[in-house]
Write a protein that holds these residues in place. Structure first.
Motif, PDB file in Angstrom:
ATOM      1  N   GLN A 103       0.699   8.793  -6.266  1.00 37.50           N
ATOM      2  CA  GLN A 103       0.781  10.203  -5.867  1.00 37.50           C
ATOM      3  C   GLN A 103       2.102  10.866  -6.260  1.00 37.50           C
ATOM      4  O   GLN A 103       2.207  12.095  -6.218  1.00 37.50           O
ATOM      5  CB  GLN A 103       0.587  10.321  -4.350  1.00 37.50           C
ATOM      6  CG  GLN A 103      -0.757   9.827  -3.845  1.00 37.50           C
ATOM      7  CD  GLN A 103      -1.909  10.659  -4.369  1.00 37.50           C
ATOM      8  OE1 GLN A 103      -1.765  11.854  -4.635  1.00 37.50           O
ATOM      9  NE2 GLN A 103      -3.076  10.033  -4.533  1.00 37.50           N
ATOM     10  N   ASN A 142       0.827  -1.211   0.000  1.00 35.92           N
ATOM     11  CA  ASN A 142       0.000   0.000   0.000  1.00 35.92           C
ATOM     12  C   ASN A 142       0.860   1.260   0.000  1.00 35.92           C
ATOM     13  O   ASN A 142       0.524   2.261  -0.655  1.00 35.92           O
ATOM     14  CB  ASN A 142      -0.935   0.006   1.201  1.00 35.92           C
ATOM     15  CG  ASN A 142      -2.093  -0.960   1.051  1.00 35.92           C
ATOM     16  OD1 ASN A 142      -2.415  -1.372  -0.060  1.00 35.92           O
ATOM     17  ND2 ASN A 142      -2.708  -1.350   2.154  1.00 35.92           N
ATOM     18  N   MET A 175       4.179   9.429   3.332  1.00 32.10           N
ATOM     19  CA  MET A 175       3.623   8.338   4.121  1.00 32.10           C
ATOM     20  C   MET A 175       4.765   7.608   4.809  1.00 32.10           C
ATOM     21  O   MET A 175       5.789   7.317   4.193  1.00 32.10           O
ATOM     22  CB  MET A 175       2.837   7.357   3.233  1.00 32.10           C
ATOM     23  CG  MET A 175       2.310   6.134   3.995  1.00 32.10           C
ATOM     24  SD  MET A 175       1.447   4.959   2.924  1.00 32.10           S
ATOM     25  CE  MET A 175      -0.059   5.863   2.572  1.00 32.10           C
ATOM     26  N   SER A 221       7.430   7.561   0.228  1.00 33.30           N
ATOM     27  CA  SER A 221       6.938   6.763   1.352  1.00 33.30           C
ATOM     28  C   SER A 221       8.127   6.046   1.986  1.00 33.30           C
ATOM     29  O   SER A 221       9.109   5.729   1.306  1.00 33.30           O
ATOM     30  CB  SER A 221       5.879   5.747   0.900  1.00 33.30           C
ATOM     31  OG  SER A 221       6.439   4.815  -0.001  1.00 33.30           O
ATOM     32  N   TYR A 268       0.970   4.009  -2.931  1.00 31.06           N
ATOM     33  CA  TYR A 268       0.779   5.436  -2.654  1.00 31.06           C
ATOM     34  C   TYR A 268       1.837   6.258  -3.389  1.00 31.06           C
ATOM     35  O   TYR A 268       1.513   7.252  -4.050  1.00 31.06           O
ATOM     36  CB  TYR A 268       0.867   5.688  -1.146  1.00 31.06           C
ATOM     37  CG  TYR A 268       1.083   7.145  -0.784  1.00 31.06           C
ATOM     38  CD1 TYR A 268       0.016   8.033  -0.735  1.00 31.06           C
ATOM     39  CD2 TYR A 268       2.360   7.631  -0.520  1.00 31.06           C
ATOM     40  CE1 TYR A 268       0.217   9.372  -0.411  1.00 31.06           C
ATOM     41  CE2 TYR A 268       2.575   8.963  -0.212  1.00 31.06           C
ATOM     42  CZ  TYR A 268       1.502   9.833  -0.161  1.00 31.06           C
ATOM     43  OH  TYR A 268       1.712  11.149   0.146  1.00 31.06           O
TER      44      TYR A 268
END
Length: 303
Positions: A97, A89, A229, A101, A93
């Motif tokens: 995006q 995940n 993230m 992360s 992301y």
């Protein structure tokens, strides 16, 4: 052959031909496995080798080794778990995006397996694995250049071509074992991500996040502020359901699952539980709690 019957010449020739077809190995590679020259193997296969029985013994030994490898218990492949889903995940992301992360935490919990899975399922993902040898900007550029087909050899121009190949490419950069990177190299990757517009997923242990966070000084602000993230993954995040998903596909007793689960949540992590599972299956041909306990003792693993 320790009293065991050797293959006949015909059987040995047929085995080598079938082995070559199934394994995809070259005749040269098979000759090396047998400990003979490629020309000797060619002569043997064509029926012109002067002492074929000596080769038959070698082929018989190769056949037996491969049979043992074929039936040996295998480590479980990728299985969706709480932690692998977290890693995937985070990478997704970054991919969607175009942000950074960071997934960091304990070793042996499945981070690398998740990275491999994302790379397998997404042709636009670019993955590199860092070792201390490749911790510098030069090392990272070398790894990225290989993945992206960069031909340039001048250091600054390599970076420019990497960025050019990434711009508008829809790609994502995944860096595994990112804790080995220097802060300077992390900033280099951040610049590549900024200038190209592609996301960057950094996967590693706690050290990678510590390096990015720094001590709150201004020279770390550019790096830390780019993190979109961040996820910490620990052995204690592994659930009983995760353990059952990984090992429940085999004939494993419920009591053995309980013991493997306890191993997963120690410093040995899922990797330690997998090692115990494989060794237990190899020794006892089944996985029970008593067998697991016996192997744990032999491996000096406590849970």
């Amino acid at each position: 052959m320790d009293g065991e019957k050797s293959l006949t010449v015909e059987e040995a020739v047929n085995f080598v031909k079938q082995y070559k077809q199934e394994s995809g190995k070259t005749q040269s590679a098979i000759a090396k496995e047998l400990g003979i020259s490629e020309s000797a193997l060619s002569s043997f296969l064509s029926g012109t080798y002067k002492t074929p029985l000596t080769v038959c013994d070698k082929v018989t030994a190769l056949q037996k080794v491969n049979e043992k490898k074929r039936v040996a218990p295998k480590a479980p492949g990728y299985v969706p778990t709480t932690i692998t889903k977290t890693v995937i995940n985070a990478i997704r992301y970054s991919h969607i995006q175009g942000k950074i992360s960071v997934v960091y935490g304990d070793a042996g919990v499945g981070k690398t397996e998740a990275v491999k899975r994302y790379l397998k399922d997404n042709s636009l993902a670019v993955g590199i694995t860092i070792s201390p040898t490749y911790a510098s900007i030069t090392g990272v550029n070398e790894l990225l250049a290989e993945q992206l087909g960069v031909r340039e050899r001048v250091a600054r121009k390599i970076t420019r071509e990497i960025i050019a190949k990434l711009q508008d490419s829809g790609r994502v950069l995944i860096v595994d074992e990112a804790q080995h990177l220097t802060v300077r190299t992390l900033n280099h990757l951040r610049c590549i991500s900024d200038e190209s517009g592609v996301g960057l997923a950094l996967i590693g242990n706690d050290e990678v996040y510590t390096k990015m966070k720094g001590s709150g000084r201004a020279d770390f602000a550019q790096l830390f502020s780019r993190i979109g993230m961040r996820k910490q993954v620990l052995t204690t995040h592994i659930t009983k359901e995760d353990t059952r998903a990984v090992f429940g596909q085999y004939e494993v007793s419920d009591d053995a699952i309980d013991v493997l689960y306890r191993i997963c949540r120690t410093n040995y992590g899922l990797r330690g539980a997998v090692n115990v599972f494989v060794n237990t299956a190899a020794v006892f041909q089944e996985v029970t709690d008593s067998g697991v306990a016996r192997v744990m003792k032999d491996m000096n693993i406590g849970a």
